[in-house]
Enzyme design. Structure first.
Site, PDB file in Angstrom:
ATOM      1  N   ASN A 115      -5.086   2.184 -13.137  1.00 17.85           N
ATOM      2  CA  ASN A 115      -4.108   1.309 -12.472  1.00 17.85           C
ATOM      3  C   ASN A 115      -2.715   1.877 -12.664  1.00 17.85           C
ATOM      4  OD1 ASN A 115      -3.057  -1.120 -11.255  1.00 17.85           O
ATOM      5  ND2 ASN A 115      -2.515  -1.844 -13.310  1.00 17.85           N
ATOM      6  N   GLY A 158       0.781  -1.239   0.000  1.00 18.38           N
ATOM      7  CA  GLY A 158       0.000   0.000   0.000  1.00 18.38           C
ATOM      8  C   GLY A 158       0.809   1.285   0.000  1.00 18.38           C
ATOM      9  N   SER A 159       2.034   1.255  -0.537  1.00 15.75           N
ATOM     10  CA  SER A 159       2.780   2.525  -0.573  1.00 15.75           C
ATOM     11  C   SER A 159       2.106   3.508  -1.536  1.00 15.75           C
ATOM     12  CB  SER A 159       4.252   2.307  -0.944  1.00 15.75           C
ATOM     13  OG  SER A 159       4.390   1.935  -2.292  1.00 15.75           O
ATOM     14  N   ASN A 160       1.571   3.003  -2.629  1.00 16.14           N
ATOM     15  CA  ASN A 160       0.852   3.914  -3.543  1.00 16.14           C
ATOM     16  C   ASN A 160      -0.448   4.403  -2.917  1.00 16.14           C
ATOM     17  OD1 ASN A 160       2.305   4.228  -6.181  1.00 16.14           O
ATOM     18  ND2 ASN A 160       2.325   1.989  -6.001  1.00 16.14           N
ATOM     19  N   HIS A 214       1.244   0.570 -13.054  1.00 11.94           N
ATOM     20  CA  HIS A 214       2.061  -0.618 -13.330  1.00 11.94           C
ATOM     21  C   HIS A 214       3.524  -0.200 -13.263  1.00 11.94           C
ATOM     22  CE1 HIS A 214       2.903  -4.582 -14.876  1.00 11.94           C
ATOM     23  NE2 HIS A 214       3.786  -4.027 -15.692  1.00 11.94           N
ATOM     24  N   MET A 257      -4.360  -7.270  -6.801  1.00 14.50           N
ATOM     25  CA  MET A 257      -3.828  -8.414  -7.539  1.00 14.50           C
ATOM     26  C   MET A 257      -4.923  -9.273  -8.180  1.00 14.50           C
ATOM     27  SD  MET A 257      -0.713  -7.781  -7.237  1.00 14.50           S
ATOM     28  CE  MET A 257       0.102  -9.241  -7.836  1.00 14.50           C
ATOM     29  N   ARG A 258      -5.927  -8.608  -8.769  1.00 16.93           N
ATOM     30  CA  ARG A 258      -6.971  -9.373  -9.444  1.00 16.93           C
ATOM     31  C   ARG A 258      -7.242  -8.729 -10.800  1.00 16.93           C
ATOM     32  NH1 ARG A 258      -9.518 -12.859  -6.644  1.00 16.93           N
ATOM     33  NH2 ARG A 258     -11.086 -12.931  -8.267  1.00 16.93           N
TER      34      ARG A 258
HETATM   35  C1  GRF Z   1       3.421  -1.368  -7.472  1.00 14.84           C
HETATM   36  O1  GRF Z   1       4.685  -1.669  -8.020  1.00 14.84           O
HETATM   37  C2  GRF Z   1       2.389  -1.164  -8.550  1.00 14.84           C
HETATM   38  O2  GRF Z   1       2.916  -0.614  -9.737  1.00 14.84           O
HETATM   39  C3  GRF Z   1       1.929  -2.583  -8.827  1.00 14.84           C
HETATM   40  O3  GRF Z   1       1.927  -3.192  -7.557  1.00 14.84           O
HETATM   41  C4  GRF Z   1       2.855  -2.547  -6.701  1.00 14.84           C
HETATM   42  C5  GRF Z   1       2.101  -2.114  -5.473  1.00 14.84           C
HETATM   43  O4  GRF Z   1       2.949  -1.573  -4.497  1.00 14.84           O
HETATM   44  N1  GRF Z   1       0.659  -2.615  -9.508  1.00 14.84           N
HETATM   45  P1  GRF Z   1       2.324  -0.879  -3.206  1.00 14.84           P
HETATM   46  O5  GRF Z   1       1.426  -1.914  -2.543  1.00 14.84           O
HETATM   47  O6  GRF Z   1       1.557   0.321  -3.660  1.00 14.84           O
HETATM   48  O7  GRF Z   1       3.500  -0.531  -2.346  1.00 14.84           O
END
Ligand code: GRF
Length: 197
Positions: free
Chosen positions: A110, A15-17, A112, A93-94
């Site tokens: 999303n 969940g860093s994003n 990536h 992850m789905r």
């Molecule tokens: C990130 O690298 C994002 O691009 C990918 O999954 C990862 C999630 O990282 N879809 P976080 O959970 O947001 O740290």
């Protein structure tokens, strides 16, 4: 009265994003995170959502033997309760099925870790690190039924150092993602009218 755009985050992992988006939204005049939903009960993103006092923190696990279609239906019902302006996938992850993609056409985005169309799917950082590519970075895109195949909204590159270990490389890449995702969400919302009545 200003109505803020209502955003929902879907995430399965660290969940860093998600945290970067929640941090940005805290001081944004245009958006609020109304829900964080995870399909994994141990996902650290849930704790992060609690820290930000997100009003709806939802755990929606896939039941044993449940079909993907059934799960998607339940997810759709959850999302419908909130009528979100945007749904942000942040390490969810789905793969989303037709029912979701059609219900929220151009409203699901999303991030990536690679410069698409290079290295879609899992292990983006590993693939990018193994390659000799000097151009490395992430992509934000609309979500369709494919694996990282939706229309690209934007790219953000980061610097690759010749002596990077994999962990250093990935850490710099993630920091780049964390800075870029809120920025591009803001641009998308500005395109929808920005701060609005
Ligand atoms: C990130 O690298 C994002 O691009 C990918 O999954 C990862 C999630 O990282 N879809 P976080 O959970 O947001 O740290």
């Amino acid at each position: 009265m200003i109505r803020k755009f209502q955003l929902i985050i879907l995430a399965s992992g660290n969940g860093s994003n998600a945290e970067a988006i929640m941090e940005w939204a805290k001081s944004s005049c245009m958006a609020e995170i109304i829900a964080v939903l995870s399909d994994k009960k141990d996902a650290p993103v849930l704790e992060r959502a609690r820290k930000f006092k997100i009003p709806n923190i939802i755990l929606l696990e896939k039941n044993k033997n449940e079909s993907r279609e059934k799960y998607d239906q339940r997810l759709l019902m959850e999302l419908k309760r909130f009528n979100p302006d945007l749904i942000l996938l942040a390490g969810f992850m789905r793969i989303l099925g037709t029912v979701l993609v059609e219900a929220y056409s151009r409203k699901i985005i999303n991030i990536h870790p690679t410069l698409l169309p290079k290295y879609p799917g899992l292990n983006g950082y590993e693939e990018m690190f193994k390659s000799n590519d000097q151009d490395v970075g992430c992509t934000v895109h609309y979500v369709d039924e494919g694996v990282d195949t939706g229309e690209v909204i934007g790219f953000s590159k980061f610097h690759r150092r010749p002596d990077d270990t994999f962990l250093e490389f990935k850490e710099r890449g993630l920091r780049n993602e964390n800075q870029f995702y809120p920025k591009i969400i803001e641009e998308i919302l500005n395109g929808k009218g920005g701060c609005h009545d």
